[in-house]
Motif scaffolding. Structure first.
Motif, PDB file in Angstrom:
ATOM      1  N   GLY A  21      56.995  42.682  43.979  1.00 43.05           N
ATOM      2  CA  GLY A  21      56.109  41.429  43.755  1.00 43.05           C
ATOM      3  C   GLY A  21      55.049  41.811  42.847  1.00 43.05           C
ATOM      4  O   GLY A  21      54.509  42.315  42.537  1.00 43.05           O
ATOM      5  N   VAL A  22      54.254  40.911  42.664  1.00 44.81           N
ATOM      6  CA  VAL A  22      52.961  40.390  43.041  1.00 44.81           C
ATOM      7  C   VAL A  22      52.613  39.509  43.759  1.00 44.81           C
ATOM      8  O   VAL A  22      52.680  38.629  44.113  1.00 44.81           O
ATOM      9  N   ALA A  23      51.203  40.476  44.958  1.00 42.35           N
ATOM     10  CA  ALA A  23      50.702  39.058  45.598  1.00 42.35           C
ATOM     11  C   ALA A  23      49.389  39.530  44.977  1.00 42.35           C
ATOM     12  O   ALA A  23      48.489  40.140  44.663  1.00 42.35           O
ATOM     13  N   LEU A  24      48.416  38.328  45.589  1.00 43.37           N
ATOM     14  CA  LEU A  24      47.309  37.683  45.883  1.00 43.37           C
ATOM     15  C   LEU A  24      45.662  38.265  47.174  1.00 43.37           C
ATOM     16  O   LEU A  24      46.389  36.891  47.556  1.00 43.37           O
ATOM     17  N   TYR A  25      45.271  38.861  47.333  1.00 43.99           N
ATOM     18  CA  TYR A  25      44.161  39.060  48.596  1.00 43.99           C
ATOM     19  C   TYR A  25      42.632  38.875  47.756  1.00 43.99           C
ATOM     20  O   TYR A  25      42.183  39.334  47.456  1.00 43.99           O
ATOM     21  N   ASP A  26      42.613  37.587  48.255  1.00 43.89           N
ATOM     22  CA  ASP A  26      40.905  36.893  48.023  1.00 43.89           C
ATOM     23  C   ASP A  26      39.811  38.205  48.157  1.00 43.89           C
ATOM     24  O   ASP A  26      40.438  37.859  50.029  1.00 43.89           O
ATOM     25  N   ARG A  27      39.431  39.075  47.872  1.00 43.96           N
ATOM     26  CA  ARG A  27      38.515  39.672  48.884  1.00 43.96           C
ATOM     27  C   ARG A  27      36.778  39.583  48.533  1.00 43.96           C
ATOM     28  O   ARG A  27      35.736  40.014  48.415  1.00 43.96           O
ATOM     29  N   ILE A 143      44.393  50.600  31.981  1.00 46.52           N
ATOM     30  CA  ILE A 143      43.608  51.037  32.657  1.00 46.52           C
ATOM     31  C   ILE A 143      43.801  51.871  33.134  1.00 46.52           C
ATOM     32  O   ILE A 143      44.483  51.335  34.189  1.00 46.52           O
ATOM     33  N   PRO A 144      43.943  52.795  33.066  1.00 39.95           N
ATOM     34  CA  PRO A 144      44.335  54.448  33.790  1.00 39.95           C
ATOM     35  C   PRO A 144      43.428  53.823  35.491  1.00 39.95           C
ATOM     36  O   PRO A 144      42.451  53.477  35.651  1.00 39.95           O
ATOM     37  N   PRO A 145      44.018  55.076  36.585  1.00 41.84           N
ATOM     38  CA  PRO A 145      43.024  55.020  37.355  1.00 41.84           C
ATOM     39  C   PRO A 145      42.086  55.381  37.317  1.00 41.84           C
ATOM     40  O   PRO A 145      41.844  56.369  36.433  1.00 41.84           O
ATOM     41  N   GLY A 146      41.417  55.298  38.245  1.00 44.78           N
ATOM     42  CA  GLY A 146      40.210  55.315  38.386  1.00 44.78           C
ATOM     43  C   GLY A 146      38.920  54.632  37.485  1.00 44.78           C
ATOM     44  O   GLY A 146      38.065  55.516  36.975  1.00 44.78           O
ATOM     45  N   GLN A 147      39.674  54.478  36.815  1.00 47.60           N
ATOM     46  CA  GLN A 147      38.718  53.251  35.554  1.00 47.60           C
ATOM     47  C   GLN A 147      38.331  51.867  35.479  1.00 47.60           C
ATOM     48  O   GLN A 147      39.391  51.300  36.644  1.00 47.60           O
ATOM     49  N   HIS A 148      37.888  50.969  34.874  1.00 46.82           N
ATOM     50  CA  HIS A 148      37.449  49.956  35.045  1.00 46.82           C
ATOM     51  C   HIS A 148      37.012  48.986  33.593  1.00 46.82           C
ATOM     52  O   HIS A 148      36.137  50.016  32.800  1.00 46.82           O
ATOM     53  N   ILE A 162      35.358  39.341  32.409  1.00 45.69           N
ATOM     54  CA  ILE A 162      35.604  39.695  34.902  1.00 45.69           C
ATOM     55  C   ILE A 162      35.461  40.866  33.952  1.00 45.69           C
ATOM     56  O   ILE A 162      36.028  41.700  32.869  1.00 45.69           O
ATOM     57  N   ARG A 163      35.644  41.609  35.023  1.00 39.48           N
ATOM     58  CA  ARG A 163      35.498  43.065  35.112  1.00 39.48           C
ATOM     59  C   ARG A 163      37.165  43.087  36.066  1.00 39.48           C
ATOM     60  O   ARG A 163      37.710  42.854  36.998  1.00 39.48           O
ATOM     61  N   LEU A 164      37.757  44.292  35.359  1.00 33.80           N
ATOM     62  CA  LEU A 164      39.088  44.745  35.454  1.00 33.80           C
ATOM     63  C   LEU A 164      39.257  46.163  36.207  1.00 33.80           C
ATOM     64  O   LEU A 164      38.901  46.344  35.151  1.00 33.80           O
ATOM     65  N   ALA A 165      39.959  46.909  36.877  1.00 30.90           N
ATOM     66  CA  ALA A 165      40.224  47.825  37.634  1.00 30.90           C
ATOM     67  C   ALA A 165      41.326  48.047  38.477  1.00 30.90           C
ATOM     68  O   ALA A 165      41.968  47.565  38.700  1.00 30.90           O
ATOM     69  N   ALA A 166      42.002  49.340  37.893  1.00 30.79           N
ATOM     70  CA  ALA A 166      42.443  50.174  38.351  1.00 30.79           C
ATOM     71  C   ALA A 166      43.225  49.841  39.939  1.00 30.79           C
ATOM     72  O   ALA A 166      41.924  50.839  40.188  1.00 30.79           O
ATOM     73  N   PRO A 173      50.457  49.977  44.328  1.00 31.43           N
ATOM     74  CA  PRO A 173      50.495  49.525  42.480  1.00 31.43           C
ATOM     75  C   PRO A 173      49.540  48.169  42.502  1.00 31.43           C
ATOM     76  O   PRO A 173      49.454  47.393  43.425  1.00 31.43           O
ATOM     77  N   GLY A 174      48.688  48.377  41.702  1.00 32.89           N
ATOM     78  CA  GLY A 174      47.968  46.731  41.853  1.00 32.89           C
ATOM     79  C   GLY A 174      46.429  46.863  41.103  1.00 32.89           C
ATOM     80  O   GLY A 174      46.263  47.843  40.491  1.00 32.89           O
ATOM     81  N   TYR A 175      45.617  46.004  40.727  1.00 35.64           N
ATOM     82  CA  TYR A 175      44.806  45.904  39.666  1.00 35.64           C
ATOM     83  C   TYR A 175      43.049  45.133  41.053  1.00 35.64           C
ATOM     84  O   TYR A 175      43.900  44.145  41.771  1.00 35.64           O
ATOM     85  N   THR A 176      42.292  44.936  40.671  1.00 35.86           N
ATOM     86  CA  THR A 176      41.147  44.557  41.282  1.00 35.86           C
ATOM     87  C   THR A 176      40.437  43.470  40.389  1.00 35.86           C
ATOM     88  O   THR A 176      40.304  44.056  39.518  1.00 35.86           O
ATOM     89  N   LEU A 177      39.914  42.692  40.587  1.00 39.21           N
ATOM     90  CA  LEU A 177      39.553  41.556  39.741  1.00 39.21           C
ATOM     91  C   LEU A 177      38.305  41.439  40.090  1.00 39.21           C
ATOM     92  O   LEU A 177      37.782  40.699  41.347  1.00 39.21           O
ATOM     93  N   LEU A 178      36.796  41.416  39.386  1.00 42.60           N
ATOM     94  CA  LEU A 178      35.212  40.089  39.817  1.00 42.60           C
ATOM     95  C   LEU A 178      35.268  39.952  38.401  1.00 42.60           C
ATOM     96  O   LEU A 178      35.513  40.119  37.420  1.00 42.60           O
ATOM     97  N   CYS A 179      34.738  39.220  39.370  1.00 43.71           N
ATOM     98  CA  CYS A 179      33.897  37.685  38.580  1.00 43.71           C
ATOM     99  C   CYS A 179      32.933  36.683  39.035  1.00 43.71           C
ATOM    100  O   CYS A 179      32.302  37.011  40.220  1.00 43.71           O
ATOM    101  N   ASP A 180      32.179  36.253  37.741  1.00 44.79           N
ATOM    102  CA  ASP A 180      30.727  35.317  38.711  1.00 44.79           C
ATOM    103  C   ASP A 180      31.740  34.587  39.589  1.00 44.79           C
ATOM    104  O   ASP A 180      32.469  33.936  39.750  1.00 44.79           O
ATOM    105  N   ALA A 181      30.954  33.475  39.953  1.00 41.39           N
ATOM    106  CA  ALA A 181      31.605  32.742  41.437  1.00 41.39           C
ATOM    107  C   ALA A 181      31.764  31.659  40.743  1.00 41.39           C
ATOM    108  O   ALA A 181      32.870  31.110  41.292  1.00 41.39           O
ATOM    109  N   ASP A 182      31.376  31.417  39.865  1.00 42.37           N
ATOM    110  CA  ASP A 182      31.603  29.641  39.783  1.00 42.37           C
ATOM    111  C   ASP A 182      33.100  29.991  38.190  1.00 42.37           C
ATOM    112  O   ASP A 182      33.593  29.203  38.084  1.00 42.37           O
ATOM    113  N   GLN A 183      33.273  31.541  37.999  1.00 44.84           N
ATOM    114  CA  GLN A 183      34.987  31.638  37.557  1.00 44.84           C
ATOM    115  C   GLN A 183      35.372  31.152  38.274  1.00 44.84           C
ATOM    116  O   GLN A 183      36.766  31.620  38.266  1.00 44.84           O
TER     117      GLN A 183
END
Length: 338
Positions: A21-27, A143-148, A162-166, A173-183
């Motif tokens: 399915g899809v799981a969310l890990y808070d990094r 977004i292909p592998p090796g890209q954001h 936000i910054r969205l990376a493969a 399979p999955g993605y990483t999302l980076l955002c400002d702390a207030d978001q």
């Protein structure tokens, strides 16, 4: 229902989500270090094992930080942007790597280093349905592998960027999302609302051991170099000088990797640090272990001459089978098992 049983059931749900399915890990507890200035690519090129001088904005890659004797400090993910280099590092290596990088910035260098951990947040989606979840959130860009990419979440209040990376740090399979702390709170809530299952630290450890991703203070220590740790894919052998380069080049040239990291399947638990034995002789050491559905899975270093996948070994009174996890890479083949 007691708390321990509830946590066990939650872990099972998260593991199932990560697999089908899809799981969310808070990094967010992981460190985020930022390099700016005109020499930023040259600087990180000279401080870690991968190549960076020709990288372009939008690229993402893994690199290894080592000390002067090529002992492994951390495996980090690097995001190249138009204005900066953002480095995602393990939580327990944030201060170490900040001090390491700061030490090598000289007055003539056009480089500034900043710890942006408290100003930002980071989430990883894991599982086959990750892309569908993002589409449900309004993010339809492929977004292909090796890209954001820098993307706008028009479905959230104030349409945050936000910054969205493969990729998610695993061979899953999955993605990483980076955002400002207030978001962070609104983004996390939106990901849960669209179907992501919370995945905690215990399940992350299960996945990273199952995958073979080495971790600081376990597989990445002063006792091992990145070739032994199975991180060949993140090392350039022809880029020139960097910290630890001479040792790594010599090990590669003369096939001097005397031990390698492998996975282990065990029927019962043993303690990390337990010797791995073959024919009553010590050939390695267990570094990590965690329960699985059919026993236990672990990671450990085994002498190259002893063999690899398929080997039967003993840890105390427990017999174990050596396996080859998907995250690890090797530069040359092990000898056939006896």
């Amino acid at each position: 229902m007691n708390q321990e049983l509830q946590e066990t059931q939650n872990d099972a749900e998260a593991l199932q989500a990560a697999q089908s399915g899809v799981a969310l890990y808070d990094r967010t507890p992981w460190g985020r270090l930022e390099l700016t200035g005109g020499d930023r690519l040259r600087f990180i090129h000279n401080q870690s094992t991968n190549t960076f001088n020709q990288r372009q904005p939008g690229e993402v890659c893994e690199t290894v930080f080592v000390n002067n004797t090529a002992r492994t400090l951390d495996l980090a993910t690097v995001y190249i942007t138009d204005e900066s280099v953002l480095i995602l590092v393990s939580p327990n290596r944030r201060e170490t790597l900040f001090q390491l990088l700061d030490r090598y910035i000289f007055p003539a260098d056009k480089v500034e280093l900043r710890d942006r951990t408290s100003e930002t947040a980071c989430f990883s989606l894991i599982g086959d349905n990750s892309q569908q979840l993002l589409q449900n959130l309004g993010l339809t860009e492929d977004i292909p592998p090796g890209q954001h990419r820098r993307v706008t979440l028009n479905t959230l209040p104030n349409a945050p960027e936000i910054r969205l990376a493969a990729g998610n740090g695993l061979k899953l399979p999955g993605y990483t999302l980076l955002c400002d702390a207030d978001q962070a709170a609104s983004l996390r809530a939106a990901l849960y609302e669209k179907g992501a299952t919370p995945l905690g630290e215990r399940v992350w450890q299960r996945l990273r051991i199952q995958q073979g991703r080495p971790a600081p203070d376990a597989e990445l220590t002063d006792d091992y170099n990145p070739l032994e740790a199975g991180l060949w894919d993140y090392i350039s052998f022809d880029k020139g000088c960097y910290i630890g380069q001479e040792t790594i080049a010599r090990l590669n040239t003369y096939q001097g990797v005397k031990q390698q990291l492998w996975g282990l399947h065990l029927p019962e638990p043993v303690e990390p640090g337990t010797p791995i034995e073959l024919n009553d002789k010590k050939v390695g050491t267990l570094t990590s272990i965690i329960p699985s559905e059919d026993g236990y899975i672990g990671l450990g270093y085994i002498r190259t001459k002893a063999g690899g996948a398929g080997l039967s070994v003993k840890l105390g009174a427990t017999e174990a089978t050596v396996i080859d996890p998907p995250f690890l890479s090797r530069g040359y083949l092990c000898p056939p098992n006896p």
